[in-house]
Design a protein around this motif. Sequence first.
Motif, PDB file in Angstrom:
ATOM      1  N   PRO A  71       0.327   1.414  15.922  1.00 10.78           N
ATOM      2  CA  PRO A  71      -0.045   2.128  14.307  1.00 10.78           C
ATOM      3  C   PRO A  71       0.552   2.455  13.788  1.00 10.78           C
ATOM      4  O   PRO A  71      -0.101   2.711  12.349  1.00 10.78           O
ATOM      5  N   VAL A  72       1.990   2.304  13.778  1.00 13.12           N
ATOM      6  CA  VAL A  72       3.229   2.555  12.456  1.00 13.12           C
ATOM      7  C   VAL A  72       2.222   1.141  11.708  1.00 13.12           C
ATOM      8  O   VAL A  72       1.918   0.886  10.132  1.00 13.12           O
ATOM      9  N   LEU A  73       2.179  -0.334  12.494  1.00 14.75           N
ATOM     10  CA  LEU A  73       2.382  -1.200  11.394  1.00 14.75           C
ATOM     11  C   LEU A  73       0.247  -0.550  10.949  1.00 14.75           C
ATOM     12  O   LEU A  73       0.609  -1.930   9.937  1.00 14.75           O
ATOM     13  N   THR A  74      -0.405  -0.556  11.302  1.00 18.59           N
ATOM     14  CA  THR A  74      -1.500  -0.502  10.741  1.00 18.59           C
ATOM     15  C   THR A  74      -1.657   0.694   9.816  1.00 18.59           C
ATOM     16  O   THR A  74      -2.279   0.486   8.957  1.00 18.59           O
ATOM     17  N   ASN A  75      -0.511   2.057  10.188  1.00 24.62           N
ATOM     18  CA  ASN A  75      -0.653   2.347   8.905  1.00 24.62           C
ATOM     19  C   ASN A  75       0.414   2.354   7.616  1.00 24.62           C
ATOM     20  O   ASN A  75      -0.390   2.315   6.452  1.00 24.62           O
ATOM     21  N   LEU A  76       1.027   1.249   8.096  1.00 23.31           N
ATOM     22  CA  LEU A  76       1.461   0.526   6.401  1.00 23.31           C
ATOM     23  C   LEU A  76       1.107  -0.208   6.094  1.00 23.31           C
ATOM     24  O   LEU A  76       1.280  -0.042   4.804  1.00 23.31           O
ATOM     25  N   PHE A  77      -0.084  -1.354   6.705  1.00 22.16           N
ATOM     26  CA  PHE A  77      -0.792  -2.176   6.215  1.00 22.16           C
ATOM     27  C   PHE A  77      -2.377  -1.139   5.007  1.00 22.16           C
ATOM     28  O   PHE A  77      -2.322  -2.138   4.071  1.00 22.16           O
ATOM     29  N   THR A  78      -2.554  -0.405   5.982  1.00 21.65           N
ATOM     30  CA  THR A  78      -3.398   0.743   5.014  1.00 21.65           C
ATOM     31  C   THR A  78      -2.679   1.223   3.666  1.00 21.65           C
ATOM     32  O   THR A  78      -3.085   1.256   2.593  1.00 21.65           O
ATOM     33  N   GLU A  79      -1.008   1.616   4.135  1.00 18.93           N
ATOM     34  CA  GLU A  79      -0.707   1.892   2.668  1.00 18.93           C
ATOM     35  C   GLU A  79      -0.793   0.658   1.197  1.00 18.93           C
ATOM     36  O   GLU A  79      -0.749   1.101   0.311  1.00 18.93           O
ATOM     37  N   PHE A  80      -0.696  -0.197   1.958  1.00 17.69           N
ATOM     38  CA  PHE A  80      -0.606  -1.186   1.244  1.00 17.69           C
ATOM     39  C   PHE A  80      -1.823  -2.072   0.609  1.00 17.69           C
ATOM     40  O   PHE A  80      -2.104  -2.429  -0.621  1.00 17.69           O
ATOM     41  N   VAL A  81      -2.856  -1.491   0.949  1.00 20.16           N
ATOM     42  CA  VAL A  81      -4.033  -1.983   0.456  1.00 20.16           C
ATOM     43  C   VAL A  81      -4.411  -1.747  -0.172  1.00 20.16           C
ATOM     44  O   VAL A  81      -4.989  -3.021  -1.482  1.00 20.16           O
ATOM     45  N   PRO A  82      -4.705  -0.414  -1.562  1.00 18.73           N
ATOM     46  CA  PRO A  82      -5.207  -0.662  -2.467  1.00 18.73           C
ATOM     47  C   PRO A  82      -4.577  -1.599  -3.457  1.00 18.73           C
ATOM     48  O   PRO A  82      -4.885  -1.944  -4.606  1.00 18.73           O
ATOM     49  N   VAL A  83      -3.514  -1.725  -3.622  1.00 13.98           N
ATOM     50  CA  VAL A  83      -2.833  -2.832  -4.150  1.00 13.98           C
ATOM     51  C   VAL A  83      -2.607  -3.773  -4.336  1.00 13.98           C
ATOM     52  O   VAL A  83      -2.813  -4.500  -5.171  1.00 13.98           O
ATOM     53  N   LEU A  84      -2.955  -3.926  -2.698  1.00 14.12           N
ATOM     54  CA  LEU A  84      -3.033  -5.787  -2.431  1.00 14.12           C
ATOM     55  C   LEU A  84      -4.664  -6.342  -3.251  1.00 14.12           C
ATOM     56  O   LEU A  84      -4.799  -6.880  -4.070  1.00 14.12           O
TER      57      LEU A  84
END
Length: 229
Positions: free
Chosen positions: A158-171
Amino acid sequence: MSLGALRPSPLVEQATTHLREQITSGEWAVGTKLPGETTLAKALGVGRSTVREALRALAGAGLVQARQGSGVFVIATTPKEDWSARLRQAAITDVYEVRMLLEVEAAQLAAQRRTEDDITALHAALAGRRAAANAGDTEFVEADIALHRAVVAAAHNPVLTNLFTEFVPVLQHRLLDLVELLGLRSDDPDPGDAGHTDLVNAVVRGDAEAAGRTLRDELRQTLALLHSL
């Protein structure tokens, strides 16, 4: 203290704003002990629970700190930026380097932990990416990110999932710029299909080394393009 009574709603947001202004304006300097909840509630014309929630919000912004038995004190006059704001302001190459570290590890874990549901989701995401080749750049970039999200989800961290979710708008925003600026889909409407197919196949067959290597190679190619802008 002339804070002024508040209008009915939304009270917590208004209370937070009023108290923040007292701090950021310098009215309450660093080291100042805030008035007690009862005093603040009376000055603002709200209940103590509203003041309590406002103080929690200010603590979350890094402006105040509660000290047990002593009260609430101002510890900064400038709110700290949240993670999302820092990502939006960061250089995309820096973001991509961190993304590479995160996703390569996620791909390796996904190959070790993927379930039948994950395999189904990965095949669906790959099919969605291929289908988006017939759509516009925005839809294609969204489908590309959806595939990467499926890989990260298969890692079951879940930590990796949450971190990736934070990246999505910028990416999503920056990748769309990349596709449009370099015309990456002008000759091939589905660039990177072979690499993404290899990635999905590696995860599905449980080959962690191949999954990490395939994703690392893909992200390095994109990072090289970003450095060329």
